[in-house]
Design a protein around this motif. Structure first.
Motif, PDB file in Angstrom:
ATOM      1  N   ARG A 211      78.462  16.978  -6.639  1.00 40.83           N
ATOM      2  CA  ARG A 211      77.404  15.600  -7.240  1.00 40.83           C
ATOM      3  C   ARG A 211      78.892  16.263  -9.048  1.00 40.83           C
ATOM      4  N   ASP A 212      78.159  16.825 -10.028  1.00 40.40           N
ATOM      5  CA  ASP A 212      78.970  16.419 -10.718  1.00 40.40           C
ATOM      6  C   ASP A 212      80.799  15.993 -10.837  1.00 40.40           C
ATOM      7  N   HIS A 213      81.254  16.715 -10.056  1.00 39.89           N
ATOM      8  CA  HIS A 213      83.209  16.553  -9.409  1.00 39.89           C
ATOM      9  C   HIS A 213      82.914  14.670  -9.541  1.00 39.89           C
ATOM     10  N   THR A 214      82.304  14.511  -8.521  1.00 40.69           N
ATOM     11  CA  THR A 214      82.378  13.639  -7.732  1.00 40.69           C
ATOM     12  C   THR A 214      82.381  12.495  -8.766  1.00 40.69           C
ATOM     13  N   LEU A 215      80.623  12.832  -9.287  1.00 42.33           N
ATOM     14  CA  LEU A 215      80.603  11.483 -11.014  1.00 42.33           C
ATOM     15  C   LEU A 215      81.336  11.357 -11.822  1.00 42.33           C
ATOM     16  N   GLY A 216      82.351  13.035 -12.030  1.00 43.71           N
ATOM     17  CA  GLY A 216      83.328  11.765 -12.945  1.00 43.71           C
ATOM     18  C   GLY A 216      84.031  11.691 -12.493  1.00 43.71           C
ATOM     19  N   LEU A 217      84.410  11.023 -11.029  1.00 47.33           N
ATOM     20  CA  LEU A 217      85.428  10.063 -10.752  1.00 47.33           C
ATOM     21  C   LEU A 217      84.587   8.893 -11.095  1.00 47.33           C
ATOM     22  N   ALA A 218      83.385   8.588 -10.617  1.00 51.04           N
ATOM     23  CA  ALA A 218      83.255   7.576 -11.307  1.00 51.04           C
ATOM     24  C   ALA A 218      82.969   7.187 -12.476  1.00 51.04           C
ATOM     25  N   THR A 219      83.064   7.499 -13.879  1.00 52.98           N
ATOM     26  CA  THR A 219      83.084   7.469 -15.409  1.00 52.98           C
ATOM     27  C   THR A 219      84.471   7.568 -15.329  1.00 52.98           C
ATOM     28  N   HIS A 220      85.267   7.752 -14.434  1.00 50.46           N
ATOM     29  CA  HIS A 220      86.443   7.466 -14.763  1.00 50.46           C
ATOM     30  C   HIS A 220      86.604   6.359 -14.573  1.00 50.46           C
ATOM     31  N   ILE A 221      87.214   5.596 -13.446  1.00 46.56           N
ATOM     32  CA  ILE A 221      86.288   4.678 -13.171  1.00 46.56           C
ATOM     33  C   ILE A 221      85.679   3.041 -13.680  1.00 46.56           C
ATOM     34  N   GLU A 222      85.040   3.951 -13.828  1.00 50.16           N
ATOM     35  CA  GLU A 222      83.541   3.293 -15.458  1.00 50.16           C
ATOM     36  C   GLU A 222      84.778   2.996 -17.006  1.00 50.16           C
ATOM     37  N   GLN A 223      85.313   3.969 -17.278  1.00 47.91           N
ATOM     38  CA  GLN A 223      86.235   4.095 -18.527  1.00 47.91           C
ATOM     39  C   GLN A 223      87.561   3.340 -18.149  1.00 47.91           C
ATOM     40  N   TYR A 224      87.823   3.068 -16.796  1.00 45.45           N
ATOM     41  CA  TYR A 224      89.640   3.729 -17.120  1.00 45.45           C
ATOM     42  C   TYR A 224      89.783   1.987 -15.720  1.00 45.45           C
ATOM     43  N   GLY A 225      89.333   1.906 -14.563  1.00 43.19           N
ATOM     44  CA  GLY A 225      89.043   0.899 -13.529  1.00 43.19           C
ATOM     45  C   GLY A 225      89.031  -0.363 -13.494  1.00 43.19           C
ATOM     46  N   ASN A 226      89.857  -0.517 -14.624  1.00 41.57           N
ATOM     47  CA  ASN A 226      90.174  -2.419 -14.753  1.00 41.57           C
ATOM     48  C   ASN A 226      90.946  -2.572 -13.367  1.00 41.57           C
ATOM     49  N   PHE A 227      91.629  -1.787 -13.227  1.00 46.40           N
ATOM     50  CA  PHE A 227      92.614  -2.167 -11.863  1.00 46.40           C
ATOM     51  C   PHE A 227      91.609  -2.659 -10.718  1.00 46.40           C
ATOM     52  N   LEU A 228      90.385  -2.620 -11.062  1.00 46.76           N
ATOM     53  CA  LEU A 228      89.896  -3.386  -9.724  1.00 46.76           C
ATOM     54  C   LEU A 228      88.875  -4.874 -10.271  1.00 46.76           C
ATOM     55  N   ASP A 229      89.177  -4.652 -11.123  1.00 45.98           N
ATOM     56  CA  ASP A 229      88.685  -6.131 -12.160  1.00 45.98           C
ATOM     57  C   ASP A 229      89.183  -7.315 -11.607  1.00 45.98           C
TER      58      ASP A 229
END
Length: 229
Positions: A211-229
């Motif tokens: 759970r922590d590992h995958t939620l770490g991906l969510a944290t990364h996307i939240e911070q650096y996920g401008n490619f999704l905008d």
């Protein structure tokens, strides 16, 4: 920038064309890198027909099924496009995946065979001598195989079915982000800890680590996920 191409193979004519087209297109879409560019991915019926060696009728039928499952969308007078999720939608997906995969890990810690757990270690054996960050594509494939294996090792058919339709987006996002912000190096440490928990048959630790590992991906996307905008 040129978008990804649909890699499909000619069909075996001994079974239903619609079923075969559906599975061929679903597999091809799943393997696409749909977030590494801004261009919309349009599926051309004529080109798909030529590649698969079938008429457009089973292709349209398969596209209808894929649209119902949320893989593609049809736009009048424009065509059929592979669906790309927004940043908010991806974050929701990652959260759901974290819940499902962590439960799969809990079950796997209790029920998976010793051979299955050994096979997880073998996925990363090559990276004992080489750095993941220097072999990102190869490591990305191992990373994706690892997460699919955790789901499979649970033996829970419903978890497998639910995650299957999330996998196209999870695969694409994992593949795109694994080379960012030293994630590959940190990822392999997480994976080893998860495997150790499974090998100890510790369901609580396995569940929490996944759970922590995958939620770490969510944290990364939240911070650096401008490619999704």
């Amino acid at each position: 920038m040129t978008g990804p191409t649909l890699n499909v193979q000619p069909l075996d004519t001994s079974t239903s064309f619609r079923t075969q087209v559906y599975h061929a297109l679903k597999q091809a879409i799943t393997e696409m890198d749909i977030y590494d560019h801004k261009t919309e991915i349009r599926l051309d019926e004529r080109q798909v027909s030529e590649k698969l060696g079938v008429s457009r009728t089973p292709i349209r039928e398969a596209m209808t099924l894929l649209e119902q499952e949320g893989f593609v969308r049809s736009q009048p007078r424009r065509g059929i496009f592979v669906i790309r999720k927004t940043k908010r939608e991806i974050l929701e997906m990652v959260t759901v995946w974290a819940a499902l995969e962590s439960m799969a890990a809990r079950i796997a810690a209790e029920k998976a065979s010793d051979e299955d757990i050994r096979s997880l270690r073998e996925l990363f054996s090559d990276f004992e001598q080489k750095k993941p960050a220097e072999h990102v594509n190869e490591y990305s494939d191992a990373n994706i195989a690892f997460h699919k294996a955790i789901i499979r090792m649970s033996g829970c058919q419903l978890i497998q079915e639910i995650t299957e339709n999330l996998f196209i987006h999870m695969r694409a996002i994992r593949k795109l982000t694994i080379g960012q912000d030293n994630r590959a190096e940190r990822s392999i440490v997480d994976h080893k800890n998860i495997i150790d928990a499974l090998a100890r048959r510790d369901p609580v630790a396995a569940e929490q680590l996944v759970r922590d590992h995958t939620l770490g991906l969510a944290t990364h996307i939240e911070q650096y996920g401008n490619f999704l905008d």
